[in-house]
Design a protein around this motif. Structure first.
Motif, mmCIF file in Angstrom:
data_model
loop_
_atom_site.group_PDB
_atom_site.id
_atom_site.type_symbol
_atom_site.label_atom_id
_atom_site.label_comp_id
_atom_site.label_asym_id
_atom_site.label_seq_id
_atom_site.Cartn_x
_atom_site.Cartn_y
_atom_site.Cartn_z
ATOM 1 N N SER A 74 0.844 -1.195 0.000
ATOM 2 C CA SER A 74 0.000 0.000 0.000
ATOM 3 C C SER A 74 0.876 1.240 0.000
ATOM 4 O O SER A 74 1.977 1.252 0.546
ATOM 5 C CB SER A 74 -0.930 -0.007 1.218
ATOM 6 O OG SER A 74 -0.162 -0.037 2.401
ATOM 7 N N ASP A 77 -1.335 8.172 -1.753
ATOM 8 C CA ASP A 77 -1.300 9.095 -2.884
ATOM 9 C C ASP A 77 -1.206 10.519 -2.337
ATOM 10 O O ASP A 77 -2.077 10.946 -1.569
ATOM 11 C CB ASP A 77 -2.561 8.919 -3.730
ATOM 12 C CG ASP A 77 -2.519 9.735 -5.004
ATOM 13 O OD1 ASP A 77 -1.439 10.278 -5.328
ATOM 14 O OD2 ASP A 77 -3.561 9.822 -5.677
ATOM 15 N N GLU A 84 -3.638 3.662 -1.488
ATOM 16 C CA GLU A 84 -4.006 2.819 -2.618
ATOM 17 C C GLU A 84 -3.163 1.554 -2.585
ATOM 18 O O GLU A 84 -2.010 1.571 -2.158
ATOM 19 C CB GLU A 84 -3.846 3.563 -3.942
ATOM 20 C CG GLU A 84 -2.459 4.036 -4.248
ATOM 21 C CD GLU A 84 -2.377 4.751 -5.577
ATOM 22 O OE1 GLU A 84 -2.916 4.248 -6.574
ATOM 23 O OE2 GLU A 84 -1.762 5.819 -5.608
#
Length: 173
Positions: A74, A77, A84
């Motif tokens: 993971s 962003d 994400e």
């Protein structure tokens, strides 16, 4: 030259992709680490909970490493400030062996370049030897007359043609 170009592209692709490393009895896959430093690995659809760092060792089964491998981590962003999940998938079908010799890209280039240079050197030596033996110029023959000159024309044929032409000329007038 075409073969050399294809080999260049293949070697460049192999050097530019450090995502896998082939060892004697296994293949080591590399994946980016997430923010927390944890990476999940799957072989086919089964999660491998024994390995959670950025490298994964795929062991060979009867000398072959084959299958789909996936790494997941993971990352946040920075634009949206949301986490994400990023997945990278690998498909491997590699034969490994214990007594194989590993050839680096630099060594392969050295072998190919040496082969081209040796081949070019041999061609140059053969050309120089052939040019020396022929002395570069052609010599004229000592007797300019041909060995077997053509036979003279048959006089009967010449006379017959002449008579035939005369007959045709008389018929025209």
């Amino acid at each position: 030259m075409l073969l050399l170009s294809v080999m260049f592209v293949l070697l460049a692709a192999a050097v530019m992709n450090p995502a896998q490393e082939i060892k004697e009895d296994r293949v080591i896959l590399d994946c980016d680490e997430g923010e927390d430093g944890k990476v999940k690995w799957w072989k086919e659809s089964n999660e491998d909970k024994t390995q959670n760092n950025s490298t994964f060792e795929a062991k060979a089964d009867q000398g072959t490493v084959e299958g789909f491998f996936t790494c997941e981590y993971s990352k946040t962003d920075p634009d949206t400030n949301t986490k994400e999940v990023i997945k990278h998938k690998f498909y491997l079908k590699i034969k490994v062996c214990e007594n194989c010799y590993e050839l680096s890209g630099l060594a392969a280039w050295g072998i190919m370049l040496g082969d081209v240079l040796i081949t070019g050197g041999l061609m140059l030596i053969i050309y120089i030897c052939a040019a020396r033996k022929s002395n570069g110029t052609q010599k004229k023959a000592s007797n300019p007359r041909p060995i077997n000159p053509p036979r003279p024309p048959n006089p009967d044929y010449a006379v017959r043609v002449t008579k035939q032409i005369k007959a045709e000329l008389l018929m025209l007038h």
